[in-house]
Design a protein around this motif. Structure first.
Motif, PDB file in Angstrom:
ATOM      1  N   GLN A 191       0.830  -1.194   0.000  1.00 49.74           N
ATOM      2  CA  GLN A 191       0.000   0.000   0.000  1.00 49.74           C
ATOM      3  C   GLN A 191       0.870   1.252   0.000  1.00 49.74           C
ATOM      4  O   GLN A 191       1.843   1.351   0.763  1.00 49.74           O
ATOM      5  CB  GLN A 191      -0.915   0.009   1.229  1.00 49.74           C
ATOM      6  N   ASP A 192       0.526   2.199  -0.849  1.00 49.58           N
ATOM      7  CA  ASP A 192       1.223   3.471  -0.952  1.00 49.58           C
ATOM      8  C   ASP A 192       0.369   4.548  -0.290  1.00 49.58           C
ATOM      9  O   ASP A 192      -0.862   4.492  -0.325  1.00 49.58           O
ATOM     10  CB  ASP A 192       1.460   3.821  -2.416  1.00 49.58           C
ATOM     11  N   ALA A 193       1.004   5.547   0.315  1.00 51.25           N
ATOM     12  CA  ALA A 193       0.281   6.647   0.952  1.00 51.25           C
ATOM     13  C   ALA A 193       0.113   7.782  -0.041  1.00 51.25           C
ATOM     14  O   ALA A 193       1.089   8.243  -0.634  1.00 51.25           O
ATOM     15  CB  ALA A 193       1.024   7.130   2.190  1.00 51.25           C
ATOM     16  N   VAL A 194      -1.128   8.221  -0.222  1.00 51.98           N
ATOM     17  CA  VAL A 194      -1.434   9.317  -1.140  1.00 51.98           C
ATOM     18  C   VAL A 194      -2.119  10.416  -0.339  1.00 51.98           C
ATOM     19  O   VAL A 194      -3.103  10.168   0.356  1.00 51.98           O
ATOM     20  CB  VAL A 194      -2.354   8.861  -2.289  1.00 51.98           C
ATOM     21  N   LEU A 195      -1.597  11.629  -0.429  1.00 52.34           N
ATOM     22  CA  LEU A 195      -2.195  12.749   0.288  1.00 52.34           C
ATOM     23  C   LEU A 195      -1.837  14.051  -0.393  1.00 52.34           C
ATOM     24  O   LEU A 195      -0.964  14.095  -1.267  1.00 52.34           O
ATOM     25  CB  LEU A 195      -1.783  12.766   1.755  1.00 52.34           C
ATOM     26  N   PHE A 196      -2.519  15.103   0.004  1.00 51.02           N
ATOM     27  CA  PHE A 196      -2.355  16.410  -0.612  1.00 51.02           C
ATOM     28  C   PHE A 196      -1.513  17.309   0.283  1.00 51.02           C
ATOM     29  O   PHE A 196      -1.582  17.230   1.508  1.00 51.02           O
ATOM     30  CB  PHE A 196      -3.723  17.051  -0.843  1.00 51.02           C
ATOM     31  N   SER A 197      -0.712  18.157  -0.341  1.00 53.22           N
ATOM     32  CA  SER A 197       0.061  19.152   0.390  1.00 53.22           C
ATOM     33  C   SER A 197      -0.094  20.503  -0.288  1.00 53.22           C
ATOM     34  O   SER A 197       0.226  20.658  -1.467  1.00 53.22           O
ATOM     35  CB  SER A 197       1.553  18.782   0.428  1.00 53.22           C
ATOM     36  N   SER A 198      -0.619  21.490   0.451  1.00 52.38           N
ATOM     37  CA  SER A 198      -0.747  22.838  -0.099  1.00 52.38           C
ATOM     38  C   SER A 198       0.586  23.580  -0.055  1.00 52.38           C
ATOM     39  O   SER A 198       0.766  24.581  -0.749  1.00 52.38           O
ATOM     40  CB  SER A 198      -1.797  23.625   0.687  1.00 52.38           C
ATOM     41  N   TYR A 199       1.530  23.096   0.729  1.00 50.08           N
ATOM     42  CA  TYR A 199       2.834  23.759   0.868  1.00 50.08           C
ATOM     43  C   TYR A 199       3.663  23.570  -0.398  1.00 50.08           C
ATOM     44  O   TYR A 199       4.377  24.450  -0.826  1.00 50.08           O
ATOM     45  CB  TYR A 199       3.551  23.173   2.082  1.00 50.08           C
ATOM     46  N   TRP A 200       3.580  22.407  -0.996  1.00 50.81           N
ATOM     47  CA  TRP A 200       4.407  22.063  -2.149  1.00 50.81           C
ATOM     48  C   TRP A 200       4.021  22.906  -3.370  1.00 50.81           C
ATOM     49  O   TRP A 200       2.942  23.465  -3.440  1.00 50.81           O
ATOM     50  CB  TRP A 200       4.224  20.575  -2.453  1.00 50.81           C
ATOM     51  N   ASN A 201       4.946  23.002  -4.338  1.00 50.08           N
ATOM     52  CA  ASN A 201       4.694  23.665  -5.617  1.00 50.08           C
ATOM     53  C   ASN A 201       4.397  25.156  -5.414  1.00 50.08           C
ATOM     54  O   ASN A 201       3.470  25.698  -5.990  1.00 50.08           O
ATOM     55  CB  ASN A 201       3.531  22.968  -6.345  1.00 50.08           C
ATOM     56  N   LYS A 202       5.179  25.793  -4.542  1.00 52.60           N
ATOM     57  CA  LYS A 202       5.089  27.233  -4.285  1.00 52.60           C
ATOM     58  C   LYS A 202       3.687  27.657  -3.864  1.00 52.60           C
ATOM     59  O   LYS A 202       3.162  28.686  -4.287  1.00 52.60           O
ATOM     60  CB  LYS A 202       5.533  28.022  -5.528  1.00 52.60           C
ATOM     61  N   GLY A 203       3.080  26.829  -3.042  1.00 55.24           N
ATOM     62  CA  GLY A 203       1.753  27.154  -2.531  1.00 55.24           C
ATOM     63  C   GLY A 203       0.610  26.825  -3.453  1.00 55.24           C
ATOM     64  O   GLY A 203      -0.543  27.073  -3.108  1.00 55.24           O
ATOM     65  N   LYS A 204       0.909  26.277  -4.636  1.00 54.32           N
ATOM     66  CA  LYS A 204      -0.153  25.903  -5.566  1.00 54.32           C
ATOM     67  C   LYS A 204      -0.660  24.484  -5.319  1.00 54.32           C
ATOM     68  O   LYS A 204      -1.633  24.073  -5.917  1.00 54.32           O
ATOM     69  CB  LYS A 204       0.344  26.037  -7.017  1.00 54.32           C
ATOM     70  N   GLY A 205       0.025  23.750  -4.466  1.00 51.91           N
ATOM     71  CA  GLY A 205      -0.446  22.444  -4.050  1.00 51.91           C
ATOM     72  C   GLY A 205      -0.015  21.313  -4.952  1.00 51.91           C
ATOM     73  O   GLY A 205       0.227  21.494  -6.151  1.00 51.91           O
ATOM     74  N   ALA A 206       0.120  20.128  -4.353  1.00 50.16           N
ATOM     75  CA  ALA A 206       0.483  18.930  -5.104  1.00 50.16           C
ATOM     76  C   ALA A 206      -0.048  17.696  -4.378  1.00 50.16           C
ATOM     77  O   ALA A 206      -0.207  17.693  -3.157  1.00 50.16           O
ATOM     78  CB  ALA A 206       1.998  18.821  -5.275  1.00 50.16           C
ATOM     79  N   ILE A 207      -0.329  16.675  -5.157  1.00 51.20           N
ATOM     80  CA  ILE A 207      -0.663  15.356  -4.622  1.00 51.20           C
ATOM     81  C   ILE A 207       0.639  14.576  -4.507  1.00 51.20           C
ATOM     82  O   ILE A 207       1.407  14.486  -5.474  1.00 51.20           O
ATOM     83  CB  ILE A 207      -1.654  14.634  -5.552  1.00 51.20           C
ATOM     84  N   LEU A 208       0.908  14.046  -3.337  1.00 55.45           N
ATOM     85  CA  LEU A 208       2.141  13.327  -3.078  1.00 55.45           C
ATOM     86  C   LEU A 208       1.828  11.847  -2.900  1.00 55.45           C
ATOM     87  O   LEU A 208       0.883  11.477  -2.205  1.00 55.45           O
ATOM     88  CB  LEU A 208       2.823  13.854  -1.821  1.00 55.45           C
ATOM     89  N   VAL A 209       2.631  10.989  -3.550  1.00 47.26           N
ATOM     90  CA  VAL A 209       2.483   9.544  -3.432  1.00 47.26           C
ATOM     91  C   VAL A 209       3.776   8.994  -2.856  1.00 47.26           C
ATOM     92  O   VAL A 209       4.837   9.096  -3.467  1.00 47.26           O
ATOM     93  CB  VAL A 209       2.207   8.885  -4.798  1.00 47.26           C
ATOM     94  N   PHE A 210       3.689   8.409  -1.664  1.00 42.70           N
ATOM     95  CA  PHE A 210       4.842   7.807  -1.009  1.00 42.70           C
ATOM     96  C   PHE A 210       4.754   6.295  -1.179  1.00 42.70           C
ATOM     97  O   PHE A 210       3.873   5.655  -0.592  1.00 42.70           O
ATOM     98  CB  PHE A 210       4.889   8.173   0.472  1.00 42.70           C
ATOM     99  N   PRO A 211       5.651   5.689  -1.969  1.00 41.38           N
ATOM    100  CA  PRO A 211       5.553   4.246  -2.204  1.00 41.38           C
ATOM    101  C   PRO A 211       5.773   3.452  -0.923  1.00 41.38           C
ATOM    102  O   PRO A 211       6.605   3.802  -0.085  1.00 41.38           O
ATOM    103  CB  PRO A 211       6.676   3.981  -3.213  1.00 41.38           C
TER     104      PRO A 211
END
Length: 482
Positions: free
Chosen positions: A435-455
């Motif tokens: 199982q991989d962890a998928v979550l959102f971060s508003s901090y990433w991408n200069k405040g424009k947000g990104a979905i992060l997938v941790f394998p």
């Protein structure tokens, strides 16, 4: 890779996504607005095989039956001129290489102020493919239920469901044990309910099968409002007694301390069991569950459902606080005699009063033993958020064995990184049986947000090989809340 078999009935739901959705479905890259473009470019995988288990929780993570889990979330977005905001439901399909942003499809909110109040995975029509059910609208107009139907080429466009007026789906499961998905609305009304909707006081259960218009085989009216005073605000479903029927735990938020009209037997946690005709009141809530979820100053805390001890019966992982105000997780075990009436509850204590935020259950390290993924928010503006993996084992889950991923790990944004710890999702998006962890971060991408997938790896989550999907990559102009 052989397609994974998809279950015809839902066991998992209860987590509410408070954000927006609506209208037609777009391909990523068409802009942030609505529309009704074609579905995603996903290779056909054929019909899934007949399911071996009608309550298979893991199979409900795959919308197109290709053996890779798919991700669905709701993101706020804004128009080009920045004058209008709305929310967008985004679905990204998995593959051998992880989530594929080029396959992302979007369902727009339709108008300012509209929101999606729930996202539920279920096979509504019994075709073997997982569907996505939601509720959209706002407080000024009628809310409506909708569904996106799964198939070998992914989810369909959103369709409004022909459910009874003011029916708002909050949970799904096979409550009567007939192999078909049922939808539950807990109702909204009562003297102590600040979000009461007139005429919506009673709970309702739509018993499957449901056709593609949303019409059900029959309906059952339920009194879940505690003498008309409070309606349920949280829903956790699972088979907690191993009888092949879904049960539900309801949580209630109310302020009755100075209200003389409040019933004497109010409870913040209630337990209903599945039965031949739907739901029936279960035995009194086990003290371990009531104490873990209901006995705190700010109302009941949430939880998650999974077979934590791998005995074939679902358990509840409840979030709460210890008397010393440290964060804790409490595992309440399911049993043939009922939830919390078999093995003693296991309490796992961490550091910080919010340790244990947004917990999920899944096999992250591939040892076929369920692990727990939980969050620990950073303190003030100097400490990064953390994801904590508690590996499963013969002795249960222990904080001393925790494996921690923090925002200042190599490859991540650095201090003080912020993640959406309340909505982490465990999915096997690359089909490696971890199982991989998928979550959102508003901090990433200069405040424009990104979905992060941790394998997921045998050593826990891998930050060094994390996948970063920018909101622009999936056609959303993210609007930060800050």
């Amino acid at each position: 890779m052989a397609p994974r078999r998809t279950a015809p009935a839902l066991l998992l739901t209860g987590a509410l996504l408070l954000a927006g959705c609506g209208g037609g479905t777009d391909r990523a890259g068409d802009g942030a607005g609505g529309g009704s473009g074609p579905g995603p470019t996903v290779p056909p995988s054929g019909r899934p095989a007949d399911p071996a288990d009608p309550l298979d929780r893991e199979a409900l993570k795959d919308f197109n039956g290709d053996g890779y889990d798919d991700y669905a979330t709701v993101l706020p977005s804004r128009s080009k001129d920045g004058e209008h905001t709305r929310s967008t439901l985004v679905v990204i399909y998995g593959s051998r290489g992880g989530l594929r942003p080029e396959t992302a499809v979007r369902t727009s909110a339709g108008g300012d102020g509209d929101s999606v109040l729930a996202l539920i995975r279920a096979d509504l029509d019994g075709d073997g493919f997982t569907d996505l059910v939601g509720e959209r609208g706002n407080s000024m107009k009628r809310q409506e239920a909708f569904a996106l139907y799964g198939g070998p080429r992914g989810l369909s466009k959103a369709q409004v469901l022909g459910v009874p007026e003011q029916f708002t789906p909050k949970a799904a499961g096979d409550f009567d044990g007939d192999g078909h998905t049922d939808l539950l609305d807990g109702g909204s009304g009562g003297d102590g309910d600040p979000n009461a909707l007139p005429g919506h006081e009673q709970g309702r259960l739509l018993l499957g099968p449901l056709d593609r218009s949303g019409r059900s085989a029959r309906q059952v009216t339920l009194d879940l409002g505690q003498h008309g005073y409070a309606s349920p605000s949280g829903f956790l479903t699972g088979d907690f007694d191993g009888d092949r029927r879904s049960d539900v735990i309801l949580t209630y938020s109310f302020d009755a301390e100075e209200d003389e009209s409040a019933p004497d037997d109010l409870t913040s946690v209630a337990y209903y069991r599945g039965g031949p005709d739907g739901l029936v009141p279960g035995p009194p809530v086990a003290p371990s569950l009531a104490e873990a979820m209901g006995d705190i100053d700010d109302g009941p805390r949430g939880g998650t459902v999974g077979d934590v001890d791998k005995d074939g019966i679902d358990d509840v992982v409840a979030m709460g606080e210890s008397p010393a105000r440290a964060g804790r997780l409490t595992v309440i075990h399911g049993a043939r005699s009922g939830l919390g009436r078999g093995r003693a509850a296991q309490v796992i204590t961490g550091t910080g009063s919010q340790w244990g935020l947004g917990t999920s259950v899944g096999d992250i390290d591939g040892d076929r033993t369920p692990d727990l993924l939980t969050g620990r928010p950073g303190f003030r503006l100097v400490d990064t958020d953390r994801l904590v993996v508690l590996p499963g084992g013969p002795g249960g889950h222990r904080a001393t064995n925790a494996r921690t991923l923090s925002g200042d790990d190599p490859g991540l944004p650095g201090r003080p990184a912020r993640f959406d710890l309340e909505q982490p999702t465990l999915l096997d998006v690359n089909g490696d049986r971890r199982q991989d962890a998928v979550l959102f971060s508003s901090y990433w991408n200069k405040g424009k947000g990104a979905i992060l997938v941790f394998p997921g790896t045998r050593d826990g989550l891998d930050a060094g090989h994390a996948q970063h999907i920018r909101t622009g990559d999936v056609g959303v102009r993210f609007k930060s809340g800050g």
